[in-house]
Design an enzyme around this catalytic site. Structure first.
Site, short mmCIF file in Angstrom:
data_model
loop_
_atom_site.label_atom_id
_atom_site.label_comp_id
_atom_site.label_asym_id
_atom_site.label_seq_id
_atom_site.Cartn_x
_atom_site.Cartn_y
_atom_site.Cartn_z
N VAL A 103 0.80 -1.15 -0.05
CA VAL A 103 -0.05 -0.17 0.01
C VAL A 103 0.82 1.28 0.17
O VAL A 103 0.32 2.30 -0.61
CB VAL A 103 -1.13 -0.09 1.18
CG1 VAL A 103 -0.29 0.17 2.71
CG2 VAL A 103 -2.12 1.15 1.15
N ALA A 258 5.02 -5.15 7.37
CA ALA A 258 3.80 -5.15 6.81
C ALA A 258 3.92 -4.48 5.42
O ALA A 258 4.60 -3.43 5.14
CB ALA A 258 2.79 -4.44 7.81
N ASP A 259 3.11 -5.04 4.35
CA ASP A 259 3.07 -4.51 3.25
C ASP A 259 1.72 -3.62 3.15
O ASP A 259 1.40 -2.79 2.30
CB ASP A 259 3.12 -5.46 1.96
CG ASP A 259 4.48 -6.11 2.02
OD1 ASP A 259 5.16 -5.29 0.89
OD2 ASP A 259 4.87 -6.80 2.67
N ARG A 260 0.75 -4.05 3.88
CA ARG A 260 -0.48 -3.52 3.98
C ARG A 260 -1.37 -3.85 5.19
O ARG A 260 -1.29 -4.85 5.67
CB ARG A 260 -1.56 -3.77 2.83
CG ARG A 260 -2.85 -2.92 2.71
CD ARG A 260 -3.75 -3.28 1.67
NE ARG A 260 -2.89 -2.77 0.47
CZ ARG A 260 -3.51 -2.33 -0.63
NH1 ARG A 260 -4.77 -2.09 -0.73
NH2 ARG A 260 -2.81 -2.14 -1.73
N ALA A 268 -1.17 -7.99 5.63
CA ALA A 268 -0.41 -8.59 4.79
C ALA A 268 1.20 -8.48 4.85
O ALA A 268 1.44 -7.23 5.15
CB ALA A 268 -0.87 -8.14 3.37
#
Length: 387
Positions: A103, A258-260, A268
Protein backbone atom coordinates in the site's frame (compact mmCIF):
# COMPACT_ATOMS: atom_id res chain seq x y z
CA UNK A 1 26.66 2.96 16.33
CA UNK A 2 26.92 0.58 13.37
CA UNK A 3 26.04 1.88 9.94
CA UNK A 4 23.32 0.13 7.95
CA UNK A 5 23.22 -0.60 4.26
CA UNK A 6 21.29 1.42 1.72
CA UNK A 7 18.78 0.45 -0.96
CA UNK A 8 18.72 3.78 -2.84
CA UNK A 9 21.32 6.46 -3.38
CA UNK A 10 21.23 9.79 -5.18
CA UNK A 11 24.31 11.80 -6.09
CA UNK A 12 25.39 14.16 -8.86
CA UNK A 13 21.99 13.97 -10.53
CA UNK A 14 22.09 10.17 -10.59
CA UNK A 15 19.42 7.86 -9.09
CA UNK A 16 20.70 4.37 -8.27
CA UNK A 17 19.51 1.27 -6.44
CA UNK A 18 21.43 -1.71 -5.14
CA UNK A 19 20.43 -4.82 -7.10
CA UNK A 20 19.05 -6.94 -4.28
CA UNK A 21 18.80 -10.01 -6.51
CA UNK A 22 22.61 -10.24 -6.42
CA UNK A 23 23.05 -9.70 -2.68
CA UNK A 24 24.81 -10.72 -0.50
CA UNK A 25 27.61 -11.90 -2.77
CA UNK A 26 27.72 -8.96 -5.18
CA UNK A 27 26.96 -5.34 -4.33
CA UNK A 28 25.98 -3.79 -7.65
CA UNK A 29 24.28 -0.43 -8.06
CA UNK A 30 21.97 0.05 -11.04
CA UNK A 31 21.20 3.48 -12.42
CA UNK A 32 17.48 4.23 -12.78
CA UNK A 33 17.33 6.45 -15.86
CA UNK A 34 13.64 6.23 -16.79
CA UNK A 35 10.20 5.56 -15.34
CA UNK A 36 10.26 2.15 -17.05
CA UNK A 37 13.58 1.38 -15.32
CA UNK A 38 11.90 2.10 -11.97
CA UNK A 39 8.86 0.00 -12.90
CA UNK A 40 11.05 -2.95 -13.92
CA UNK A 41 13.20 -2.69 -10.77
CA UNK A 42 10.09 -2.82 -8.56
CA UNK A 43 8.33 -5.54 -10.57
CA UNK A 44 11.40 -7.79 -10.82
CA UNK A 45 12.24 -7.25 -7.13
CA UNK A 46 15.65 -5.75 -7.79
CA UNK A 47 14.34 -3.44 -5.09
CA UNK A 48 11.75 -4.61 -2.57
CA UNK A 49 10.25 -3.67 0.77
CA UNK A 50 7.10 -1.55 0.84
CA UNK A 51 8.74 1.71 2.02
CA UNK A 52 11.71 1.34 -0.36
CA UNK A 53 9.63 0.83 -3.48
CA UNK A 54 7.49 3.83 -2.56
CA UNK A 55 10.64 5.93 -2.19
CA UNK A 56 12.01 4.71 -5.52
CA UNK A 57 8.75 5.46 -7.33
CA UNK A 58 8.69 8.99 -5.88
CA UNK A 59 12.37 9.67 -6.63
CA UNK A 60 11.98 8.29 -10.17
CA UNK A 61 9.18 10.81 -10.78
CA UNK A 62 11.38 13.58 -9.33
CA UNK A 63 14.28 12.55 -11.57
CA UNK A 64 12.00 12.35 -14.61
CA UNK A 65 10.64 15.85 -14.01
CA UNK A 66 14.08 17.29 -13.24
CA UNK A 67 15.40 16.04 -16.57
CA UNK A 68 12.35 17.49 -18.35
CA UNK A 69 12.94 20.89 -16.71
CA UNK A 70 16.63 20.84 -17.65
CA UNK A 71 16.04 19.77 -21.24
CA UNK A 72 16.60 22.58 -23.73
CA UNK A 73 13.59 21.36 -25.69
CA UNK A 74 10.51 21.01 -23.49
CA UNK A 75 8.48 17.80 -24.01
CA UNK A 76 5.05 18.08 -25.63
CA UNK A 77 3.31 17.40 -22.32
CA UNK A 78 4.82 20.66 -20.97
CA UNK A 79 2.62 22.68 -23.35
CA UNK A 80 -0.24 23.11 -20.86
CA UNK A 81 -1.19 22.14 -17.32
CA UNK A 82 -3.92 19.88 -18.75
CA UNK A 83 -1.41 18.00 -20.90
CA UNK A 84 1.04 17.85 -18.00
CA UNK A 85 -1.62 16.52 -15.62
CA UNK A 86 -2.79 13.84 -18.05
CA UNK A 87 0.77 12.66 -18.69
CA UNK A 88 1.90 12.57 -15.05
CA UNK A 89 -1.31 10.86 -13.90
CA UNK A 90 -0.58 8.12 -16.46
CA UNK A 91 3.01 7.79 -15.16
CA UNK A 92 1.79 7.47 -11.56
CA UNK A 93 -0.87 4.92 -12.54
CA UNK A 94 1.76 2.86 -14.38
CA UNK A 95 4.12 2.81 -11.39
CA UNK A 96 1.30 1.83 -9.05
CA UNK A 97 0.66 -1.40 -11.01
CA UNK A 98 4.25 -2.66 -10.47
CA UNK A 99 3.36 -4.37 -7.15
CA UNK A 100 -0.29 -4.09 -6.05
CA UNK A 101 -0.17 -5.47 -2.50
CA UNK A 102 2.23 -2.91 -1.02
CA UNK A 103 0.00 0.00 0.00
CA UNK A 104 2.97 2.39 0.49
CA UNK A 105 3.44 2.50 -3.28
CA UNK A 106 -0.19 3.52 -3.72
CA UNK A 107 0.09 6.04 -0.89
CA UNK A 108 3.10 7.66 -2.59
CA UNK A 109 1.46 7.85 -6.01
CA UNK A 110 -1.78 9.20 -4.52
CA UNK A 111 0.14 11.79 -2.52
CA UNK A 112 1.90 12.98 -5.68
CA UNK A 113 -1.42 13.03 -7.54
CA UNK A 114 -2.94 15.22 -4.80
CA UNK A 115 0.04 17.58 -4.92
CA UNK A 116 -0.33 17.73 -8.71
CA UNK A 117 -3.99 18.76 -8.43
CA UNK A 118 -3.31 21.23 -5.59
CA UNK A 119 -0.45 22.93 -7.42
CA UNK A 120 -2.54 23.37 -10.57
CA UNK A 121 -5.45 24.61 -8.45
CA UNK A 122 -3.10 27.19 -6.91
CA UNK A 123 -2.57 28.66 -10.39
CA UNK A 124 1.01 27.53 -10.96
CA UNK A 125 2.33 27.15 -14.48
CA UNK A 126 3.70 23.82 -15.72
CA UNK A 127 7.23 24.47 -14.48
CA UNK A 128 5.95 25.55 -11.07
CA UNK A 129 3.82 22.41 -10.81
CA UNK A 130 6.81 20.27 -11.79
CA UNK A 131 8.96 21.89 -9.09
CA UNK A 132 6.22 21.31 -6.50
CA UNK A 133 6.06 17.62 -7.45
CA UNK A 134 9.85 17.24 -7.26
CA UNK A 135 9.90 18.71 -3.75
CA UNK A 136 7.02 16.46 -2.62
CA UNK A 137 8.65 13.36 -4.08
CA UNK A 138 11.93 14.05 -2.30
CA UNK A 139 10.05 14.62 0.97
CA UNK A 140 8.36 11.19 0.64
CA UNK A 141 11.82 9.62 0.62
CA UNK A 142 13.42 11.86 3.26
CA UNK A 143 10.78 11.41 5.96
CA UNK A 144 11.10 7.61 5.96
CA UNK A 145 14.28 7.31 8.06
CA UNK A 146 13.02 9.50 10.90
CA UNK A 147 9.74 7.67 11.24
CA UNK A 148 11.52 4.30 11.11
CA UNK A 149 13.66 5.27 14.10
CA UNK A 150 10.59 6.44 15.99
CA UNK A 151 8.55 3.28 15.46
CA UNK A 152 11.56 1.12 16.27
CA UNK A 153 11.99 2.98 19.56
CA UNK A 154 8.28 2.73 20.49
CA UNK A 155 8.17 -0.98 19.67
CA UNK A 156 11.39 -1.86 21.48
CA UNK A 157 10.44 0.08 24.62
CA UNK A 158 6.96 -1.47 24.63
CA UNK A 159 8.44 -4.97 24.38
CA UNK A 160 10.89 -4.35 27.22
CA UNK A 161 7.98 -3.18 29.42
CA UNK A 162 5.89 -6.24 28.51
CA UNK A 163 8.74 -8.55 29.47
CA UNK A 164 9.22 -6.70 32.78
CA UNK A 165 5.48 -6.83 33.51
CA UNK A 166 5.61 -10.60 33.00
CA UNK A 167 8.34 -10.90 35.63
CA UNK A 168 11.37 -10.75 33.34
CA UNK A 169 14.34 -8.40 33.52
CA UNK A 170 13.83 -6.78 30.12
CA UNK A 171 17.42 -7.73 29.28
CA UNK A 172 18.96 -10.39 27.01
CA UNK A 173 15.93 -10.51 24.73
CA UNK A 174 15.62 -12.97 21.85
CA UNK A 175 13.51 -11.67 18.97
CA UNK A 176 12.60 -13.46 15.73
CA UNK A 177 11.75 -11.77 12.45
CA UNK A 178 10.54 -12.80 9.00
CA UNK A 179 11.76 -11.62 5.58
CA UNK A 180 13.82 -8.40 5.42
CA UNK A 181 12.66 -5.15 6.99
CA UNK A 182 15.90 -3.24 7.50
CA UNK A 183 17.70 -0.53 5.55
CA UNK A 184 17.43 -2.53 2.33
CA UNK A 185 13.62 -2.54 2.60
CA UNK A 186 13.30 1.14 3.53
CA UNK A 187 15.15 4.43 3.11
CA UNK A 188 17.14 3.62 6.26
CA UNK A 189 17.19 1.90 9.70
CA UNK A 190 14.17 -0.30 9.01
CA UNK A 191 10.87 -1.24 10.66
CA UNK A 192 10.80 -4.64 12.40
CA UNK A 193 14.56 -5.02 11.92
CA UNK A 194 14.81 -1.45 13.22
CA UNK A 195 13.14 -2.61 16.45
CA UNK A 196 15.77 -5.34 16.74
CA UNK A 197 18.53 -2.83 15.95
CA UNK A 198 17.24 -0.46 18.65
CA UNK A 199 17.27 -3.28 21.23
CA UNK A 200 20.85 -4.06 20.21
CA UNK A 201 21.95 -0.41 20.41
CA UNK A 202 20.42 -0.05 23.88
CA UNK A 203 21.99 -3.27 25.19
CA UNK A 204 18.69 -5.16 25.55
CA UNK A 205 19.13 -7.75 22.79
CA UNK A 206 20.72 -11.14 23.26
CA UNK A 207 20.10 -12.57 19.78
CA UNK A 208 18.08 -12.02 16.64
CA UNK A 209 16.55 -15.01 14.87
CA UNK A 210 15.37 -14.82 11.27
CA UNK A 211 13.73 -17.15 8.78
CA UNK A 212 15.21 -17.81 5.35
CA UNK A 213 11.97 -16.51 3.82
CA UNK A 214 11.79 -18.61 0.68
CA UNK A 215 11.43 -18.63 -2.26
CA UNK A 216 13.33 -15.34 -2.67
CA UNK A 217 15.39 -15.92 0.48
CA UNK A 218 15.12 -12.32 1.66
CA UNK A 219 16.02 -13.56 5.13
CA UNK A 220 19.05 -15.70 4.33
CA UNK A 221 20.37 -13.24 1.72
CA UNK A 222 19.38 -9.78 2.93
CA UNK A 223 18.58 -9.90 6.65
CA UNK A 224 21.66 -12.04 7.24
CA UNK A 225 23.76 -9.49 5.32
CA UNK A 226 22.33 -6.55 7.29
CA UNK A 227 22.73 -8.22 10.69
CA UNK A 228 26.33 -9.11 9.84
CA UNK A 229 27.08 -5.54 8.80
CA UNK A 230 25.52 -4.24 12.04
CA UNK A 231 27.41 -6.88 14.09
CA UNK A 232 24.17 -8.05 15.72
CA UNK A 233 24.33 -11.63 17.09
CA UNK A 234 21.93 -13.69 14.99
CA UNK A 235 20.75 -17.15 14.00
CA UNK A 236 19.13 -18.19 10.74
CA UNK A 237 16.46 -20.88 10.53
CA UNK A 238 14.51 -22.51 7.71
CA UNK A 239 10.88 -21.40 7.47
CA UNK A 240 9.71 -24.85 8.56
CA UNK A 241 11.80 -24.73 11.78
CA UNK A 242 9.86 -21.95 13.54
CA UNK A 243 7.81 -24.34 15.68
CA UNK A 244 10.93 -26.21 16.77
CA UNK A 245 12.64 -22.93 17.67
CA UNK A 246 9.71 -21.96 19.90
CA UNK A 247 9.81 -25.37 21.61
CA UNK A 248 13.51 -25.26 22.42
CA UNK A 249 14.47 -21.58 22.88
CA UNK A 250 13.05 -18.72 24.88
CA UNK A 251 11.83 -16.29 22.27
CA UNK A 252 10.51 -13.06 23.75
CA UNK A 253 8.76 -11.73 20.62
CA UNK A 254 8.28 -11.97 16.90
CA UNK A 255 8.62 -8.64 15.08
CA UNK A 256 7.51 -8.39 11.45
CA UNK A 257 6.92 -5.64 8.93
CA UNK A 258 3.85 -5.17 6.76
CA UNK A 259 2.93 -4.46 3.17
CA UNK A 260 -0.66 -3.52 3.99
CA UNK A 261 -2.64 -3.27 7.23
CA UNK A 262 -6.43 -3.24 7.06
CA UNK A 263 -8.58 -1.03 9.29
CA UNK A 264 -9.17 -3.86 11.79
CA UNK A 265 -5.46 -4.76 11.98
CA UNK A 266 -5.39 -7.73 9.60
CA UNK A 267 -1.89 -7.59 8.10
CA UNK A 268 -0.48 -8.65 4.74
CA UNK A 269 3.21 -9.44 4.85
CA UNK A 270 5.77 -11.77 3.32
CA UNK A 271 4.51 -15.32 2.83
CA UNK A 272 5.24 -17.33 5.98
CA UNK A 273 4.26 -14.54 8.38
CA UNK A 274 0.87 -16.15 9.07
CA UNK A 275 2.57 -19.48 9.86
CA UNK A 276 4.83 -17.75 12.39
CA UNK A 277 1.84 -15.94 13.95
CA UNK A 278 -0.12 -19.18 14.43
CA UNK A 279 2.87 -20.81 16.12
CA UNK A 280 3.53 -17.72 18.24
CA UNK A 281 -0.08 -17.82 19.50
CA UNK A 282 0.32 -21.50 20.40
CA UNK A 283 3.42 -20.65 22.46
CA UNK A 284 2.08 -17.37 23.93
CA UNK A 285 4.81 -15.28 22.32
CA UNK A 286 3.99 -11.61 21.56
CA UNK A 287 3.58 -10.98 17.84
CA UNK A 288 4.40 -7.39 16.86
CA UNK A 289 3.77 -5.67 13.52
CA UNK A 290 6.01 -2.64 12.89
CA UNK A 291 5.12 -0.41 9.94
CA UNK A 292 4.68 3.25 8.97
CA UNK A 293 1.30 4.98 8.99
CA UNK A 294 1.38 4.89 5.18
CA UNK A 295 1.05 1.08 5.35
CA UNK A 296 -2.33 1.31 7.12
CA UNK A 297 -5.19 1.21 4.61
CA UNK A 298 -8.26 2.57 6.38
CA UNK A 299 -10.30 2.17 3.19
CA UNK A 300 -10.52 -1.60 3.63
CA UNK A 301 -12.31 -3.14 6.60
CA UNK A 302 -10.31 -6.36 6.86
CA UNK A 303 -7.76 -8.58 5.20
CA UNK A 304 -10.21 -10.24 2.84
CA UNK A 305 -10.03 -7.12 0.64
CA UNK A 306 -6.23 -7.06 0.38
CA UNK A 307 -5.09 -8.10 -3.13
CA UNK A 308 -2.46 -10.83 -2.91
CA UNK A 309 0.24 -10.76 -5.57
CA UNK A 310 0.90 -14.13 -7.22
CA UNK A 311 4.48 -14.43 -8.38
CA UNK A 312 5.55 -16.45 -11.47
CA UNK A 313 5.68 -20.19 -10.76
CA UNK A 314 9.26 -20.47 -12.01
CA UNK A 315 10.49 -18.30 -9.12
CA UNK A 316 9.59 -21.05 -6.63
CA UNK A 317 11.55 -23.59 -8.67
CA UNK A 318 14.85 -21.72 -8.85
CA UNK A 319 17.58 -20.73 -6.40
CA UNK A 320 20.35 -18.24 -7.10
CA UNK A 321 23.59 -17.92 -5.19
CA UNK A 322 27.37 -17.95 -5.30
CA UNK A 323 29.21 -21.04 -6.44
CA UNK A 324 30.67 -23.09 -3.60
CA UNK A 325 33.59 -23.42 -3.18
CA UNK A 326 33.93 -19.81 -4.32
CA UNK A 327 35.02 -19.06 -7.88
CA UNK A 328 36.12 -15.49 -8.65
CA UNK A 329 35.59 -13.85 -12.03
CA UNK A 330 38.04 -11.52 -13.77
CA UNK A 331 36.85 -8.59 -11.64
CA UNK A 332 37.44 -10.51 -8.40
CA UNK A 333 33.71 -10.95 -7.72
CA UNK A 334 32.18 -14.29 -6.78
CA UNK A 335 30.64 -16.18 -9.67
CA UNK A 336 26.91 -16.73 -9.20
CA UNK A 337 24.52 -19.20 -10.76
CA UNK A 338 20.81 -19.94 -10.89
CA UNK A 339 19.83 -23.59 -10.48
CA UNK A 340 16.52 -25.42 -10.71
CA UNK A 341 15.69 -27.45 -7.58
CA UNK A 342 12.45 -29.02 -8.88
CA UNK A 343 11.75 -31.39 -11.76
CA UNK A 344 11.53 -29.45 -15.02
CA UNK A 345 7.99 -28.80 -16.21
CA UNK A 346 6.40 -29.05 -12.77
CA UNK A 347 2.69 -28.50 -13.39
CA UNK A 348 1.31 -27.26 -10.07
CA UNK A 349 3.09 -24.44 -8.21
CA UNK A 350 1.42 -22.25 -5.58
CA UNK A 351 3.48 -19.08 -5.20
CA UNK A 352 1.78 -16.14 -3.48
CA UNK A 353 4.15 -13.37 -2.43
CA UNK A 354 2.17 -12.51 0.72
CA UNK A 355 -0.22 -13.96 3.26
CA UNK A 356 -2.62 -12.24 5.64
CA UNK A 357 -2.27 -12.58 9.41
CA UNK A 358 -5.60 -11.99 11.18
CA UNK A 359 -5.66 -9.24 13.79
CA UNK A 360 -6.67 -11.83 16.38
CA UNK A 361 -3.13 -13.30 16.19
CA UNK A 362 -1.36 -9.94 16.48
CA UNK A 363 -0.40 -8.59 19.91
CA UNK A 364 0.58 -5.05 18.94
CA UNK A 365 0.78 -2.82 15.88
CA UNK A 366 3.47 -0.13 16.02
CA UNK A 367 3.74 2.94 13.81
CA UNK A 368 5.75 6.16 14.15
CA UNK A 369 2.85 7.51 16.21
CA UNK A 370 2.91 4.83 18.90
CA UNK A 371 1.73 1.35 19.86
CA UNK A 372 -1.79 0.01 19.39
CA UNK A 373 -3.05 -2.99 21.33
CA UNK A 374 -6.48 -4.65 21.31
CA UNK A 375 -9.05 -3.97 23.97
CA UNK A 376 -9.85 -6.88 26.27
CA UNK A 377 -12.13 -9.39 24.61
CA UNK A 378 -11.82 -7.86 21.13
CA UNK A 379 -10.20 -9.55 18.13
CA UNK A 380 -9.59 -6.40 16.07
CA UNK A 381 -7.66 -3.17 16.61
CA UNK A 382 -8.72 0.42 16.86
CA UNK A 383 -5.85 1.97 14.93
CA UNK A 384 -7.10 5.55 15.27
CA UNK A 385 -4.48 6.55 17.89
CA UNK A 386 -1.54 5.43 15.74
CA UNK A 387 -2.49 6.68 12.24
Amino acid sequence: MATGLTSIRTSEGKLEIVNQLLLPHTVEFIEIKTIDDAYDAIKSMKIRGAPAIASLAALAVADYLTKALENTTAPAWFESTDAFKEHIEAVLAHLFTARPTAVNLGAATRRLSKKLAASIEAGNDVRGVARDLIAEAKEIDAEDVGRNKLMSKWGAEWLVEQVKNAGGSGENLNVMTVCNTGSLATSGYGTALGLITHLHETGKLQRAFFTQSTPYHQGSRLTAFELQSLKIPSTMLCDSMVGSLFQHYQIHAIAVGADRIARNGDTANKIGTYNAAVLAARHNIPFIVVAPVSTVDLDIADGSSIPIEQRPAIEACLVRGALFPAVLNADGAKEQATVMVTPEGLEGVYNPSFDVTPASLITAIVTEKGVAIKKAGEEGFDLTPVV
